[in-house]
Scaffold this motif. Structure first.
Motif, short mmCIF file in Angstrom:
data_model
loop_
_atom_site.label_atom_id
_atom_site.label_comp_id
_atom_site.label_asym_id
_atom_site.label_seq_id
_atom_site.Cartn_x
_atom_site.Cartn_y
_atom_site.Cartn_z
N ARG A 291 -11.88 -7.77 34.02
CA ARG A 291 -10.68 -7.30 34.72
C ARG A 291 -10.48 -5.80 34.60
N PHE A 292 -11.25 -5.12 33.72
CA PHE A 292 -10.95 -3.70 33.52
C PHE A 292 -12.18 -2.79 33.38
N THR A 293 -13.41 -3.32 33.25
CA THR A 293 -14.56 -2.43 33.13
C THR A 293 -15.75 -2.96 33.90
N ASN A 294 -16.43 -2.04 34.59
CA ASN A 294 -17.63 -2.41 35.31
C ASN A 294 -18.80 -2.68 34.37
N PHE A 295 -18.70 -2.20 33.14
CA PHE A 295 -19.78 -2.37 32.17
C PHE A 295 -19.50 -3.54 31.23
N VAL A 296 -18.89 -4.56 31.77
CA VAL A 296 -18.57 -5.76 31.01
C VAL A 296 -19.82 -6.41 30.43
N HIS A 297 -20.97 -6.21 31.07
CA HIS A 297 -22.23 -6.78 30.60
C HIS A 297 -22.57 -6.29 29.18
N LEU A 298 -22.13 -5.09 28.87
CA LEU A 298 -22.40 -4.54 27.54
C LEU A 298 -21.50 -5.18 26.49
N ILE A 299 -20.36 -5.72 26.90
CA ILE A 299 -19.53 -6.47 25.96
C ILE A 299 -20.24 -7.75 25.57
N HIS B 98 -14.69 -7.00 38.00
CA HIS B 98 -15.51 -5.82 37.74
C HIS B 98 -16.90 -6.21 37.26
N SER B 99 -17.90 -5.49 37.75
CA SER B 99 -19.28 -5.65 37.27
C SER B 99 -20.09 -4.48 37.79
N ILE B 100 -21.26 -4.29 37.22
CA ILE B 100 -22.15 -3.22 37.70
C ILE B 100 -22.58 -3.48 39.13
N PRO B 101 -22.99 -4.70 39.52
CA PRO B 101 -23.34 -4.93 40.93
C PRO B 101 -22.17 -4.68 41.88
#
Length: 285
Positions: free
Chosen positions: A129-137, A193-196
């Motif tokens: 909901r708040f970062t495009n780099f959620v994959h790193l979480i 939110h996501s990088i793609p």
């Protein structure tokens, strides 16, 4: 009861535990350089399974508003109501409690640090909901797995497990980017939110390639600091081949093989890594 357990297994995709458990075993043998007491192995595995179950349950609970709108997820048991929202949250809380109890059975430091793992498991679905780099979480969740194993076995952090954790973090973050490619248009529409979703398919694939290159580098460093030998590094060459093959399956104009790359190839990679570590530690030339 059996049917309900089957529904819970579908909910958390229990079969995908294969992504994490081989790395747990690899971490155990890297830290111990042998076989630790069976009681330790038992509680580490219980903690790992409970943690993954909690993470998936939290993910399904917090993602429920999105999953109800997404055509790809319309038949999921969480969406159809076969498993109620309250049951999903209850499973997440119960699994978290099992994780904490397992850490308590291992040692005090593991017990005191266990809430950190639960915090990351909750932050990942909320991070969409708040970062495009959620994959790193999600990567951070996997980063702490080998470190947690080191704490459980030694009561301290082995440097090799830090590099193994970094390797695992970028590995899972990379294939999580691939998974998110399936929902790129939906995510943009509803604000996930996501990088793609942020950068598009082509740049997202580039991110995944960079992440998986970093995986290779950190796994090499793991071998160096763990004082592993020729079997390990030879195995890394084969593992790298699987990573490259995974990337040949994902093309900007053809995403039809995402499931093969995500579910099949990544399963092979985790199992191969465990086997390579075991062979290097227990087979001496």
């Amino acid at each position: 009861m059996i049917n309900k357990l089957k529904l819970y297994a579908q909910l958390v995709k229990f079969e995908h535990t294969i992504f994490a458990i081989p790395f747990v075993f690899a971490s155990i043998f890297i830290v111990q350089k042998g076989i630790p007491p069976l009681e330790k192995i038992f509680w580490i595995l219980i903690a790992a399974i409970a943690g993954r179950t909690a993470g998936m349950a939290f993910n399904r609970f917090f993602d429920l508003p999105f999953d109800k709108l997404n055509p790809r997820t319309k038949n999921w048991v969480s969406v159809t109501g076969a498993v109620k929202a309250g049951e999903i949250l209850g499973l997440a809380v119960l699994s978290s409690a099992v994780l904490i109890f397992s850490a308590y059975k291992l040692n005090k430091l593991a017990f005191y640090l266990s809430p950190v793992a639960i915090f990351l498991l909750i932050i990942y679905p909320l991070g969409k909901r708040f970062t495009n780099f959620v994959h790193l979480i999600l990567g951070a969740v996997y980063f702490i797995i080998p470190i947690a194993v080191s704490v459980a076995l030694k009561g301290e952090i082995d440097l090799a497990t830090v590099f193994l954790g970094l390797g695992m973090a970028f590995w899972v973050a990379g294939f999580d980017i691939f998974y998110a490619l399936q929902d790129i248009e939906f995510d943009r529409k509803v604000g996930v939110h996501s990088i793609p979703a942020k950068f598009g398919i082509k740049k997202a694939i580039t991110f995944a390639r960079v992440f998986h290159f970093l995986t290779f580098i950190f796994l090499v460093l793991t071998g160096y600091f763990a004082q592993l030998g020729i079997i390990y590094y030879t195995g890394l060459v084969l593992l790298t081949g699987f990573l490259i093959y995974e990337h040949t399956l994902i093309k900007e104009n053809d995403l039809s093989k995402i499931n093969v790359a995500f579910f099949t190839v990544n399963g092979y990679i985790s199992i191969l890594y465990m086997i390579v570590v075991l062979l290097d530690i227990f087979v001496k030339f």
